[in-house]
Scaffold this motif. Structure first.
Motif, PDB file in Angstrom:
ATOM      1  N   ASP A 166       0.126   3.432  -9.198  1.00  0.00           N
ATOM      2  CA  ASP A 166      -0.357   3.041  -7.862  1.00  0.00           C
ATOM      3  C   ASP A 166      -1.233   1.783  -7.930  1.00  0.00           C
ATOM      4  OD1 ASP A 166       1.007   5.106  -6.697  1.00  0.00           O
ATOM      5  OD2 ASP A 166      -0.720   6.447  -6.553  1.00  0.00           O
ATOM      6  N   THR A 221      10.581  -0.480  -9.074  1.00  0.00           N
ATOM      7  CA  THR A 221       9.538   0.405  -9.616  1.00  0.00           C
ATOM      8  C   THR A 221      10.136   1.299 -10.702  1.00  0.00           C
ATOM      9  OG1 THR A 221       9.960   2.019  -7.857  1.00  0.00           O
ATOM     10  CG2 THR A 221       8.197   0.429  -7.491  1.00  0.00           C
ATOM     11  N   LEU A 225       3.905  -5.008   1.169  1.00  0.00           N
ATOM     12  CA  LEU A 225       4.407  -6.394   1.174  1.00  0.00           C
ATOM     13  C   LEU A 225       4.774  -6.869   2.575  1.00  0.00           C
ATOM     14  CD1 LEU A 225       6.488  -6.328  -2.133  1.00  0.00           C
ATOM     15  CD2 LEU A 225       4.323  -7.523  -1.721  1.00  0.00           C
ATOM     16  N   ARG A 271       6.649   5.031  -4.774  1.00  0.00           N
ATOM     17  CA  ARG A 271       5.925   3.768  -5.053  1.00  0.00           C
ATOM     18  C   ARG A 271       6.689   2.560  -4.511  1.00  0.00           C
ATOM     19  NH1 ARG A 271       4.190   6.318 -10.109  1.00  0.00           N
ATOM     20  NH2 ARG A 271       2.072   7.010  -9.642  1.00  0.00           N
ATOM     21  N   ALA A 272       8.023   2.635  -4.515  1.00  0.00           N
ATOM     22  CA  ALA A 272       8.798   1.516  -3.948  1.00  0.00           C
ATOM     23  C   ALA A 272       8.509   1.425  -2.441  1.00  0.00           C
ATOM     24  CB  ALA A 272      10.286   1.724  -4.202  1.00  0.00           C
ATOM     25  N   LEU A 301       7.934  -5.839 -12.799  1.00  0.00           N
ATOM     26  CA  LEU A 301       8.731  -5.298 -11.694  1.00  0.00           C
ATOM     27  C   LEU A 301      10.114  -5.949 -11.611  1.00  0.00           C
ATOM     28  CD1 LEU A 301       5.715  -5.337  -9.282  1.00  0.00           C
ATOM     29  CD2 LEU A 301       7.062  -3.268  -9.663  1.00  0.00           C
ATOM     30  N   ILE A 334       5.032   1.748 -13.823  1.00  0.00           N
ATOM     31  CA  ILE A 334       4.347   1.146 -12.661  1.00  0.00           C
ATOM     32  C   ILE A 334       3.570   2.252 -11.953  1.00  0.00           C
ATOM     33  CG2 ILE A 334       4.712   0.024 -10.409  1.00  0.00           C
ATOM     34  CD1 ILE A 334       5.412  -1.810 -12.805  1.00  0.00           C
ATOM     35  N   LEU A 388       5.037  -0.024  -2.017  1.00  0.00           N
ATOM     36  CA  LEU A 388       5.092  -1.467  -2.302  1.00  0.00           C
ATOM     37  C   LEU A 388       5.695  -2.212  -1.106  1.00  0.00           C
ATOM     38  CD1 LEU A 388       4.783  -3.765  -4.385  1.00  0.00           C
ATOM     39  CD2 LEU A 388       7.025  -3.139  -5.305  1.00  0.00           C
ATOM     40  N   ILE A 419       0.813  -1.285  -7.964  1.00  0.00           N
ATOM     41  CA  ILE A 419       1.367  -1.606  -6.635  1.00  0.00           C
ATOM     42  C   ILE A 419       0.318  -2.376  -5.820  1.00  0.00           C
ATOM     43  CG2 ILE A 419       2.179  -0.572  -4.443  1.00  0.00           C
ATOM     44  CD1 ILE A 419       4.187  -0.109  -6.702  1.00  0.00           C
ATOM     45  N   GLN A 420      -0.916  -1.866  -5.843  1.00  0.00           N
ATOM     46  CA  GLN A 420      -1.991  -2.528  -5.058  1.00  0.00           C
ATOM     47  C   GLN A 420      -2.237  -3.948  -5.565  1.00  0.00           C
ATOM     48  OE1 GLN A 420      -5.267   0.214  -5.360  1.00  0.00           O
ATOM     49  NE2 GLN A 420      -4.134   1.759  -4.160  1.00  0.00           N
ATOM     50  N   THR A 444      -0.153  -5.885  -7.081  1.00  0.00           N
ATOM     51  CA  THR A 444       0.994  -6.751  -6.753  1.00  0.00           C
ATOM     52  C   THR A 444       0.931  -7.209  -5.293  1.00  0.00           C
ATOM     53  OG1 THR A 444       2.309  -5.589  -8.406  1.00  0.00           O
ATOM     54  CG2 THR A 444       3.528  -6.849  -6.745  1.00  0.00           C
ATOM     55  N   VAL A 445       0.611  -6.282  -4.398  1.00  0.00           N
ATOM     56  CA  VAL A 445       0.520  -6.656  -2.976  1.00  0.00           C
ATOM     57  C   VAL A 445      -0.584  -7.702  -2.790  1.00  0.00           C
ATOM     58  CG1 VAL A 445       0.014  -5.819  -0.646  1.00  0.00           C
ATOM     59  CG2 VAL A 445       1.445  -4.430  -2.186  1.00  0.00           C
TER      60      VAL A 445
END
Ligand SMILES: Cc1ncc(COP(=O)(O)O)c(C=O)c1O
Length: 346
Positions: free
Chosen positions: A330, A324, A268, A260-261, A6, A328, A264, A333-334, A336-337
């Protein structure tokens, strides 16, 4: 296994379709103007930005540099933003290589330059002053959070420049992200300006290259400058073939990266210790800051995430940028969070 990268959209690898098109590309010597695939790419880029002609260049930096050098002579002045990529991140090329003087005015949080600041920065006719020759805008504006600049704003800023017989160059490295976010075409966003650079190698996934577009006369000058800079390429059709797919297909899917951004960013900000320091993303960039009570630095968080194969970009000890792109999904994203949550709460 690839990491979840990312740090930027510049890390995108070419798609399998691009690799296949690169292998099949018809090529020729582009310095002689004989590469059919480069010629096709330049024509398509010109059509999509509403300009007469295009020039394939190795990078966004060279596109901006060739544009500034084609618009300005030595000792001329360019007005640009204090947060602009050309001012901050292009190694001072316009001054070092072109002898072009820069007048920096503050970027507003929305990436624009205030119209009154532009007016005030234009020099009067005086033997002591450099000649103000060019205004540079950036869309989307990277350091201001990846924000898109509207057609109306671009028109208003360009009108001031044109009234003073100045040209306008747009650093549209992510012009197609701006177009997708605003629901307008790239040509609409570029219509008020004299020249525009956009990058094929960022969210559009091509491995190399940018295109500078403008009038036929302007591009003739820029083509000579590209040669002076050592950017005349030979059988560059192998690269342009990926660029064609970038324009024809990848430019149509950018809203997916923007969604997606947002996803994210929403994830976050639910993590204690994280805030969005440039607001909710409008395109593909998420800028994060650590709250004062977080005892570890952004660098330490990045190191910790790297152990889980997640790469993020610390900007300084308290801020990070996440971008993103096509690679990248979904699930990334999960993951990363969850990794941020565990880095900040355990
Ligand atoms: C707004 C902007 N302009 C220009 C560039 C330069 O592009 P390149 O890295 O291809 O030289 C970048 C690179 O990230 C950018 O973000």
């Amino acid at each position: 296994m690839f990491p979840i990268d990312l740090r930027s959209d510049t890390v995108t690898h070419p798609t399998p379709e691009m690799r296949e098109a690169m292998a099949r590309a018809s090529v020729g010597d582009d310095v002689y103007g004989e590469d059919p695939t480069v010629n096709a790419l330049e024509a398509l880029a010109a059509e999509m930005t509403g300009k007469e002609t295009g020039l394939f260049v190795p990078s966004g930096t060279m596109g901006n540099l060739a544009a500034v050098l084609a618009h300005c002579g030595r000792g001329d002045e360019v007005i640009l933003g204090t947060q602009s990529h050309t001012f901050l991140h292009e190694a001072g090329g316009i001054s070092a290589l072109g002898g072009v003087h820069s007048c920096q005015i503050p970027n507003q949080p929305d990436g624009t330059l205030a119209l009154e600041d532009i007016r005030a920065a234009i020099r009067t006719e005086d033997i002591h002053h450099p000649v103000t020759r060019l205004l540079c805008l950036e869309n989307t504006h990277n350091d201001c959070g990846g924000v898109p600049l509207s057609v109306e704003y671009t028109r208003a800023a360009a009108e001031i420049a044109h009234q003073h017989k100045m040209a306008v160059h747009l650093d549209g490295a992510r012009l197609f992200n701006a177009a997708a976010a605003l629901g307008v075409s790239a040509a609409d966003l570029a219509a008020p300006v004299d020249s525009v650079t956009f990058c094929l190698s960022k969210g559009l996934c091509a491995p190399v290259g940018s295109v500078l577009c403008g009038s036929a006369e302007f591009i003739r000058g820029a083509r000579r400058i590209r040669k002076q800079l050592g950017g005349g390429m030979r059988q560059a059709g192998v690269l342009a073939a990926a660029g064609m797919i970038a324009l024809e297909k990848m430019s149509l899917r950018l809203e997916e990266d923007h969604r997606r951004a947002r996803l994210l960013a929403e994830g976050l900000v639910s993590v204690p210790g994280l805030v969005l320091n440039k607001g909710m993303p409008l395109t593909n960039m998420v800028y994060l800051a650590l709250t004062d009570d977080v005892p570890i630095s952004a660098f330490a968080i990045a190191d910790r995430l790297e152990k889980e194969s997640i790469l993020v970009g610390p900007l300084d000890a308290r801020r990070l940028r996440l971008v993103t792109h096509y690679w990248i999904d979904d699930a990334a994203i999960q993951k990363t969070v969850a990794a941020f949550r565990s880095a900040l709460t355990s």
